[in-house]
Design an enzyme around this catalytic site. Structure first.
Site, PDB file in Angstrom:
ATOM      1  N   ASP A  71     -13.882   6.704  -0.347  1.00 57.00           N
ATOM      2  CA  ASP A  71     -12.880   6.614   0.720  1.00 57.00           C
ATOM      3  C   ASP A  71     -12.071   7.903   0.858  1.00 57.00           C
ATOM      4  O   ASP A  71     -11.723   8.307   1.974  1.00 57.00           O
ATOM      5  CB  ASP A  71     -11.966   5.426   0.400  1.00 57.00           C
ATOM      6  CG  ASP A  71     -10.847   5.286   1.402  1.00 57.00           C
ATOM      7  OD1 ASP A  71     -11.120   5.416   2.600  1.00 57.00           O
ATOM      8  OD2 ASP A  71      -9.702   5.049   0.975  1.00 57.00           O
ATOM      9  N   ASP A  72     -11.766   8.561  -0.265  1.00 57.46           N
ATOM     10  CA  ASP A  72     -10.972   9.799  -0.178  1.00 57.46           C
ATOM     11  C   ASP A  72     -11.762  10.909   0.511  1.00 57.46           C
ATOM     12  O   ASP A  72     -11.172  11.790   1.135  1.00 57.46           O
ATOM     13  CB  ASP A  72     -10.549  10.251  -1.580  1.00 57.46           C
ATOM     14  CG  ASP A  72      -9.663   9.204  -2.218  1.00 57.46           C
ATOM     15  OD1 ASP A  72      -8.573   8.965  -1.692  1.00 57.46           O
ATOM     16  OD2 ASP A  72     -10.092   8.591  -3.206  1.00 57.46           O
ATOM     17  N   ASN A 109      -0.093  12.252  -0.232  1.00 55.72           N
ATOM     18  CA  ASN A 109       0.692  11.040  -0.501  1.00 55.72           C
ATOM     19  C   ASN A 109       1.221  11.060  -1.918  1.00 55.72           C
ATOM     20  O   ASN A 109       0.678  11.774  -2.762  1.00 55.72           O
ATOM     21  CB  ASN A 109      -0.228   9.816  -0.351  1.00 55.72           C
ATOM     22  CG  ASN A 109      -0.612   9.573   1.085  1.00 55.72           C
ATOM     23  OD1 ASN A 109       0.241   9.587   1.958  1.00 55.72           O
ATOM     24  ND2 ASN A 109      -1.888   9.354   1.315  1.00 55.72           N
ATOM     25  N   ARG A 142      -6.985  10.553 -10.162  1.00 57.80           N
ATOM     26  CA  ARG A 142      -6.079  11.246  -9.224  1.00 57.80           C
ATOM     27  C   ARG A 142      -5.515  10.174  -8.300  1.00 57.80           C
ATOM     28  O   ARG A 142      -6.134   9.810  -7.316  1.00 57.80           O
ATOM     29  CB  ARG A 142      -6.855  12.312  -8.435  1.00 57.80           C
ATOM     30  CG  ARG A 142      -6.045  13.254  -7.606  1.00 57.80           C
ATOM     31  CD  ARG A 142      -5.587  12.642  -6.249  1.00 57.80           C
ATOM     32  NE  ARG A 142      -6.647  12.462  -5.299  1.00 57.80           N
ATOM     33  CZ  ARG A 142      -6.684  11.458  -4.422  1.00 57.80           C
ATOM     34  NH1 ARG A 142      -5.740  10.529  -4.376  1.00 57.80           N
ATOM     35  NH2 ARG A 142      -7.678  11.361  -3.573  1.00 57.80           N
ATOM     36  N   GLU A 168     -12.562   5.215  -5.286  1.00 53.20           N
ATOM     37  CA  GLU A 168     -11.213   5.543  -4.801  1.00 53.20           C
ATOM     38  C   GLU A 168     -10.404   6.268  -5.872  1.00 53.20           C
ATOM     39  O   GLU A 168     -10.327   5.818  -7.025  1.00 53.20           O
ATOM     40  CB  GLU A 168     -10.479   4.246  -4.415  1.00 53.20           C
ATOM     41  CG  GLU A 168      -9.152   4.475  -3.724  1.00 53.20           C
ATOM     42  CD  GLU A 168      -9.277   4.996  -2.298  1.00 53.20           C
ATOM     43  OE1 GLU A 168     -10.091   4.447  -1.534  1.00 53.20           O
ATOM     44  OE2 GLU A 168      -8.568   5.952  -1.951  1.00 53.20           O
ATOM     45  N   ASP A 169      -9.791   7.359  -5.482  1.00 51.34           N
ATOM     46  CA  ASP A 169      -8.830   8.077  -6.317  1.00 51.34           C
ATOM     47  C   ASP A 169      -9.360   8.463  -7.694  1.00 51.34           C
ATOM     48  O   ASP A 169      -8.727   8.231  -8.728  1.00 51.34           O
ATOM     49  CB  ASP A 169      -7.523   7.267  -6.417  1.00 51.34           C
ATOM     50  CG  ASP A 169      -6.713   7.371  -5.123  1.00 51.34           C
ATOM     51  OD1 ASP A 169      -7.260   7.867  -4.117  1.00 51.34           O
ATOM     52  OD2 ASP A 169      -5.544   6.959  -5.107  1.00 51.34           O
ATOM     53  N   TYR A 184       0.868  -1.187   0.000  1.00 48.82           N
ATOM     54  CA  TYR A 184       0.000   0.000   0.000  1.00 48.82           C
ATOM     55  C   TYR A 184       0.900   1.231   0.000  1.00 48.82           C
ATOM     56  O   TYR A 184       2.051   1.186  -0.440  1.00 48.82           O
ATOM     57  CB  TYR A 184      -0.928  -0.150   1.237  1.00 48.82           C
ATOM     58  CG  TYR A 184      -1.912   0.949   1.453  1.00 48.82           C
ATOM     59  CD1 TYR A 184      -2.928   1.212   0.541  1.00 48.82           C
ATOM     60  CD2 TYR A 184      -1.857   1.730   2.611  1.00 48.82           C
ATOM     61  CE1 TYR A 184      -3.837   2.228   0.762  1.00 48.82           C
ATOM     62  CE2 TYR A 184      -2.770   2.738   2.843  1.00 48.82           C
ATOM     63  CZ  TYR A 184      -3.756   2.995   1.916  1.00 48.82           C
ATOM     64  OH  TYR A 184      -4.651   4.005   2.133  1.00 48.82           O
ATOM     65  N   LYS A 215      -5.980  -1.506  -2.049  1.00 49.00           N
ATOM     66  CA  LYS A 215      -7.000  -1.172  -1.041  1.00 49.00           C
ATOM     67  C   LYS A 215      -7.741  -2.442  -0.615  1.00 49.00           C
ATOM     68  O   LYS A 215      -7.990  -2.662   0.564  1.00 49.00           O
ATOM     69  CB  LYS A 215      -7.993  -0.152  -1.613  1.00 49.00           C
ATOM     70  CG  LYS A 215      -7.406   1.247  -1.797  1.00 49.00           C
ATOM     71  CD  LYS A 215      -7.594   2.122  -0.570  1.00 49.00           C
ATOM     72  CE  LYS A 215      -6.863   3.450  -0.708  1.00 49.00           C
ATOM     73  NZ  LYS A 215      -6.949   4.314   0.462  1.00 49.00           N
TER      74      LYS A 215
END
Ligand SMILES: NC(=O)C1=CN([C@@H]2O[C@H](COP(=O)(O)OP(=O)(O)OC[C@H]3O[C@@H](n4cnc5c(N)ncnc54)[C@H](OP(=O)(O)O)[C@@H]3O)[C@@H](O)[C@H]2O)C=CC1
Ligand SMILES: CC(=O)C(=O)O
Ligand SMILES: [Mg+2]
Length: 539
Positions: free
Chosen positions: A258-259, A398, A146, A235-236, A93, A164
């Site tokens: 989640d973000d 990150n 992203r 996610e992302d 991860y 994830k």
């Protein structure tokens, strides 16, 4: 065990035990002669993997090794991760998964999950039938829009849904069979990738918003039909897509982002504990965000909800929160703000200077979610430290190079006053003989546990209240001794135990909100325990 035999059995990661097949199994399954003679225990196999890992000379090599192991023998893969979760979190991860995504097309060996691309438009229901498991309970889906703070990585972003979902199992013991990583390939605007002969995605630019939304709607409909109990974990995605689509679907289907929600939750957990250290109340804090995208807005909304639980009205809570983005402080004269941002645009002197904004707004908490490393300069940290006895500084972008400041800078420039967390785990810092232990505020404390709660309860929707419950459960697992050292989150070595407790509390909240699609059992803890995956070879 299923009916596979011989080489097919050895090539099935779910069924393969490699050298751990005993003599009787070898004879029954046509494996005699296909394996070396020694019959090994899982423990011995794990030892060999750890030895082989010790020979890999960088984190990406370890990532590749573990990815291969997951493709070879799923039980052994999760058994290896379980030997030292803190060590392996940063390999499978964040931050190593970031390097793996940058290199995805180059290090690719085998598919894992599903690639649904825009050239399959109109056929997604048919395409989803190709997945061999009928009862998928969570899909983690990205467009690669992203990826961490690395920007648009297109299909290379598939490393994120894979990683994830591996954490769902490694941290919260969700059965791997019910999880499906998906990359929704809508092209990419990343020229470097479009020109890379080893890039594996559609070689076309991203679609218009209307085209994207229509494709997502087809995907959602197809998932609902093929996997009726499935929750969609977004996610992302590009920030604006993430916020728009969550608003569209959060009350309609079982889904979460989640973000937005997981990051909001882990940050609130960190702030609950920061308040125990600084002896303040969250409702009295002033918060300034550097970055006003999906994570910034998600955290801001979650903090506002947490402040409301401490007695503030919605308006009072939002007044305590300001955001700053690439065009400066969000304030009402700005003409470029989205509907999600407007509630946080309070009357203030327009400025593009973060230090000036700090001096005007006097925040007690500064949160970096800008994707841009090193932006919390000495002047920024000193300004926060001049205003506050214990400034809270979270540099959440990150991977490592994108953190707004390192732990070392935070402690050095604040003269040890900062209550600090980052999205990645920085090493302890010693200044003038005193050692400071930075915290890692990363949504991995939240999403695997909430995922388990969703699977256990078959949650109909996943609203913010569940994430507040998860935040509180996570925060409450930090001991007074850890708090005295400035540590805001539970030990990563204990992540499985911690995720279990958080999963139970989240599931209880789902029942309390009436969102479960099963009857409430006598013990929610027993329900969660009964579903937990164990990385052992079953009898
Ligand atoms: N620790 C954790 O658990 C998590 C960390 N993150 C991290 O948070 C970061 C942001 O994610 P997300 O919000 O989804 O991304 P977005 O792209 O949605 O948002 C980024 C925001 O930062 C702003 N920004 C970009 N450059 C600058 C700059 N130079 N100065 C000021 N603001 C700037 C952008 O402004 P504009 O839109 O105007 O360009 C935008 O508001 C990522 O690095 C991600 O890895 C995310 C989720 C979880
Ligand atoms: C951790 C995470 O979800 C991110 O950086 O996007
Ligand atoms: Mg993310």
């Amino acid at each position: 065990m299923n009916s596979l035999t011989g080489i097919a059995l050895l090539e099935d990661p779910k069924e393969n035990r490699g050298t751990a097949f005993n003599q009787a199994e070898r004879e029954e399954k046509g494996l005699v002669g296909l394996l070396p003679p020694v019959v090994e225990t899982l423990e011995n196999q794990v030892k060999r993997c750890l030895y082989q890992l010790s020979k890999k000379n960088n984190d990406l090599e370890q990532y590749i090794y573990l990815a291969q192991l997951a493709d070879d023998n799923q039980t052994l893969f999760f058994a290896v991760l379980a030997t030292d979760p803190a060590r392996f979190l940063k390999i499978v991860y964040d931050p190593t998964v970031g390097t793996a995504c940058l290199e995805f097309g180059h290090i690719y060996r085998k598919p894992n999950g599903m690639y649904l691309s825009m050239d399959q438009r109109g056929k997604l229901k048919e395409v989803l039938k190709n997945w061999p498991v009928g009862d998928v309970r969570v899909i983690c889906v990205s467009t690669g829009g992203r990826i961490l703070g690395l920007g648009d990585l297109g299909t290379n972003g598939m490393g994120i849904p894979i990683g994830k979902l591996q954490l769902y199992t490694a941290c919260a013991a969700v059965q791997p069979d019910v999880l499906l990583p998906v990359l929704l390939d809508c092209g990419t605007d990343n020229e470097k990738l479009l020109n890379d002969p080893l890039y594996l995605g559609l070689k076309q630019k991203r679609p218009t918003t209307d085209e994207l939304d229509a494709f997502v709607q087809e995907f959602v409909d197809a998932v609902q039909e093929r996997f009726p109990k499935c929750c969609i974990h977004f996610e992302d995605w590009k920030g604006t897509d993430a916020l728009r689509l969550l608003a569209r679907y959060v009350t309609e289907i079982s889904c979460y982002n989640d973000d937005i929600q997981g990051t909001g939750s882990v940050t609130v957990a960190g702030l609950y504990n920061a308040m125990k250290i600084s002896k303040g109340d969250l409702k009295d804090q002033r918060v300034l965000f550097f970055g006003a995208g999906s994570a910034g807005i998600g955290i801001a909304n979650m903090i506002a909800s947490a402040m409301k639980l401490e007695g503030l009205s919605e308006r009072e809570a939002r007044e305590r929160i300001s955001l700053f983005d690439v065009n400066g402080l969000l304030e009402p004269s700005r003409k470029d703000l989205s509907p999600d941002q407007l509630p946080y645009a309070h009357p203030a002197q327009p400025t593009k200077d973060l230090v000036a904004a700090i001096n005007e707004l006097k925040p007690t908490i500064l949160i970096g979610v800008s994707t841009v490393g090193g932006t919390f300069t000495q002047q920024v940290i000193e300004a926060m430290s001049k205003l506050n006895e214990r400034p809270v500084i979270f540099a959440l972008s990150n991977p490592t190079e994108h953190a707004e400041c390192t732990a070392e800078d935070a402690y050095k420039f604040s003269k040890g006053k900062a209550i600090y967390a980052a999205g990645v785990q920085f090493d302890p810092v010693t200044i003038d003989g005193k050692t400071y232990e930075p915290s890692q505020a990363n949504n991995f404390y939240i999403f695997p546990a909430v995922g388990m709660a969703i699977v256990a309860t078959e949650a109909e929707h996943v609203p913010d209240e569940i994430f507040i419950a998860a935040a509180k459960a996570t925060a409450d697992q930090v001991t007074d001794e850890q708090l005295a050292k400035g540590i805001l989150f539970p030990e990563q070595a204990d992540v499985q135990k911690v995720s279990h407790v958080t999963a139970v509390k989240s599931a209880e909240k789902i029942f309390e909100l009436g969102l479960a699609r099963i009857d409430k059992p006598e013990s929610v803890d027993t329900l969660v325990t009964s579903l937990e995956y164990k990385p052992i070879y079953s009898e």
